[in-house]
Design an enzyme around this catalytic site. Sequence first.
Site, PDB file in Angstrom:
ATOM      1  N   TYR A  39       0.845  -1.204   0.000  1.00 42.71           N
ATOM      2  CA  TYR A  39       0.000   0.000   0.000  1.00 42.71           C
ATOM      3  C   TYR A  39       0.885   1.260   0.000  1.00 42.71           C
ATOM      4  CZ  TYR A  39      -2.683   3.859   1.745  1.00 42.71           C
ATOM      5  OH  TYR A  39      -3.223   5.111   1.876  1.00 42.71           O
ATOM      6  N   GLN A  80      -6.037  18.633   2.617  1.00 43.13           N
ATOM      7  CA  GLN A  80      -6.219  18.171   1.235  1.00 43.13           C
ATOM      8  C   GLN A  80      -7.658  17.712   1.048  1.00 43.13           C
ATOM      9  OE1 GLN A  80      -6.306  14.406   0.628  1.00 43.13           O
ATOM     10  NE2 GLN A  80      -7.131  14.895  -1.387  1.00 43.13           N
ATOM     11  N   LYS A 132      -3.526  20.275  -6.734  1.00 48.10           N
ATOM     12  CA  LYS A 132      -2.500  19.220  -6.655  1.00 48.10           C
ATOM     13  C   LYS A 132      -2.741  18.171  -7.736  1.00 48.10           C
ATOM     14  CE  LYS A 132      -0.682  15.653  -3.538  1.00 48.10           C
ATOM     15  NZ  LYS A 132      -1.204  14.390  -4.065  1.00 48.10           N
ATOM     16  N   THR A 157      -6.982  17.911  -4.668  1.00 45.91           N
ATOM     17  CA  THR A 157      -6.337  16.877  -5.490  1.00 45.91           C
ATOM     18  C   THR A 157      -7.192  16.616  -6.723  1.00 45.91           C
ATOM     19  OG1 THR A 157      -5.270  15.893  -3.581  1.00 45.91           O
ATOM     20  CG2 THR A 157      -5.553  14.471  -5.500  1.00 45.91           C
ATOM     21  N   HIS A 202       1.108  12.012  -8.322  1.00 47.60           N
ATOM     22  CA  HIS A 202       0.556  11.217  -7.234  1.00 47.60           C
ATOM     23  C   HIS A 202       1.509  10.073  -6.857  1.00 47.60           C
ATOM     24  CE1 HIS A 202      -3.593  11.137  -5.354  1.00 47.60           C
ATOM     25  NE2 HIS A 202      -3.056  10.084  -4.768  1.00 47.60           N
ATOM     26  N   ARG A 256       0.911   6.635  -8.629  1.00 46.66           N
ATOM     27  CA  ARG A 256      -0.185   5.761  -8.189  1.00 46.66           C
ATOM     28  C   ARG A 256      -1.455   5.951  -9.002  1.00 46.66           C
ATOM     29  NH1 ARG A 256       1.148   4.194  -2.759  1.00 46.66           N
ATOM     30  NH2 ARG A 256      -0.932   4.190  -1.852  1.00 46.66           N
TER      31      ARG A 256
HETATM   32  C1  FNR Z   1      -0.644   9.202  -1.331  1.00 49.17           C
HETATM   33  N1  FNR Z   1      -1.015  10.366  -2.002  1.00 49.17           N
HETATM   34  C2  FNR Z   1      -2.198  10.992  -1.671  1.00 49.17           C
HETATM   35  N2  FNR Z   1      -2.515  12.178  -2.274  1.00 49.17           N
HETATM   36  C3  FNR Z   1      -3.646  12.836  -1.930  1.00 49.17           C
HETATM   37  O1  FNR Z   1      -3.898  13.914  -2.479  1.00 49.17           O
HETATM   38  N3  FNR Z   1      -4.491  12.316  -0.974  1.00 49.17           N
HETATM   39  C4  FNR Z   1      -4.235  11.129  -0.339  1.00 49.17           C
HETATM   40  O2  FNR Z   1      -4.987  10.700   0.518  1.00 49.17           O
HETATM   41  C5  FNR Z   1      -3.062  10.425  -0.722  1.00 49.17           C
HETATM   42  N4  FNR Z   1      -2.755   9.227  -0.135  1.00 49.17           N
HETATM   43  C6  FNR Z   1      -1.538   8.626  -0.400  1.00 49.17           C
HETATM   44  C7  FNR Z   1      -1.178   7.464   0.306  1.00 49.17           C
HETATM   45  C8  FNR Z   1       0.079   6.917   0.096  1.00 49.17           C
HETATM   46  C9  FNR Z   1       0.477   5.669   0.871  1.00 49.17           C
HETATM   47  C10 FNR Z   1       0.968   7.493  -0.827  1.00 49.17           C
HETATM   48  C11 FNR Z   1       2.352   6.928  -1.033  1.00 49.17           C
HETATM   49  C12 FNR Z   1       0.610   8.613  -1.528  1.00 49.17           C
HETATM   50  C13 FNR Z   1      -0.074  11.013  -2.944  1.00 49.17           C
HETATM   51  C14 FNR Z   1       0.876  11.909  -2.183  1.00 49.17           C
HETATM   52  O3  FNR Z   1       0.223  13.066  -1.692  1.00 49.17           O
HETATM   53  C15 FNR Z   1       2.014  12.390  -3.093  1.00 49.17           C
HETATM   54  O4  FNR Z   1       1.499  12.967  -4.248  1.00 49.17           O
HETATM   55  C16 FNR Z   1       2.972  11.255  -3.462  1.00 49.17           C
HETATM   56  O5  FNR Z   1       3.170  10.387  -2.358  1.00 49.17           O
HETATM   57  C17 FNR Z   1       4.306  11.823  -3.899  1.00 49.17           C
HETATM   58  O6  FNR Z   1       5.161  10.818  -4.318  1.00 49.17           O
HETATM   59  P1  FNR Z   1       6.314  10.170  -3.403  1.00 49.17           P
HETATM   60  O7  FNR Z   1       7.027  11.291  -2.719  1.00 49.17           O
HETATM   61  O8  FNR Z   1       5.601   9.286  -2.417  1.00 49.17           O
HETATM   62  O9  FNR Z   1       7.130   9.425  -4.379  1.00 49.17           O
END
Ligand code: FNR
Length: 398
Positions: A34, A138, A263, A166, A287, A290
Amino acid sequence: MRRYYSGPDYRRARSIAELAVMARRRLPHFAWEYLEGGAEDELTLGRNRQGFADIALLPRTLVPCSVTHTQRSLFGRTLPLPIAIGPTGYNAMLYRDADIHLARAATELGLPFTLSTVSTHSMEQIVEAVPEVNLWFQLYCLRAPKVRQDLLQRASAVGCTTLLLTCDAVLLGNREWDKRNFVRPRQLSLRNKFDVLAHPRWMAQTLWPQGLPNLGNLERYLPREQRNLEGAAHFIGSQMDTGFDWDALARLRDRWPQRLVLKGVLHPADAETAIALGLDGLVVSNHGGRQLDGVPASIDCLPAIAAAAKGKLTLLLDSGVRRGTDILKACALGADAVLLGRATLYGVAVGGKAGARHALDLLAQELRLALSLLGTPDLNQLDRSPLCASPSTSFTVS
Ligand code: FNR
């Protein structure tokens, strides 16, 4: 006072990558996937790191560098570092009270902490636990105007002045690890249930005695019988507004007079529309790989967006930031600051607040060292001149 198991000794980790190795060992398989996984073939996930690796640095020498300046002015506040913790949901799956630990670690260093809509702790709980927090909230593009409006009012009431909308997740990316690990939303497969039993420390620290907590911000909008993770996951899925467009954003702009940041922007034309709508900032983000697999690394999208938007709004970048040199490269290409996703999650998964703080300290040390070695000890003097495409590319020294 509650005592926490602090996990493997996070202090031995000398880099974010080492924290990741420790987190992988500590977490059950489903929680690690996850945290770490990307969408589909994880092409974008890989590009995020490769994008930073492909930028080479060309230092100047014999520049006095005994003092480095890393402050940044962001949304009316001076931050000691160009860093904010970004929004991540379900954090308590990694470590009990993880949202609070992340908020504390950020606050200790004078950095903002962004709470996700799908956080395990509510915004009210965060502010109660960490009153001095510089809290950003967010929001997803939610369908029900009442829920959206109520979340905004609550964010305002707890003193949050910066809202991140987002825009790249109105549909959930194709995360195959999620489909493998869960037979139904939040229902682990049998194999994963056994794997959880093989991680007694994680169970004791994270599950015991109440089990996984619910989604704090959303609980009150759910019917009583659905106030559990499964109900909340279903609710958030049904709430995503696939019709949310620029007009809807313009209406949100009118309703939220404080700072509004979009975002998930990768295209310079979208940056221009955001400027025309009077937004205060953008996060150049995919993101963390993801969502749509195959999009470019965020760092590769930054130059075109900076050309369109620099000086007109605050530019943030996330996705793949794991080193001080990554932060340096993002700032040199026009970002005012970076958001951290997984980097601080590895830390919190291994050692709670202290682990998250260790991740931030590592990045701060690396950034200061990199600025000195580059011969640009003042971050605010940094521009593109020390960057070149790759070590093999020819370039002209000016
Ligand atoms: C996220 N991200 C994310 N973004 C958002 O806007 N709302 C959210 O709830 C989440 N949840 C989330 C969970 C997990 C486990 C991850 C890894 C990421 C995206 C996050 O805000 C961000 O854009 C990325 O994590 C950036 O990439 P790196 O730094 O993890 O590589």
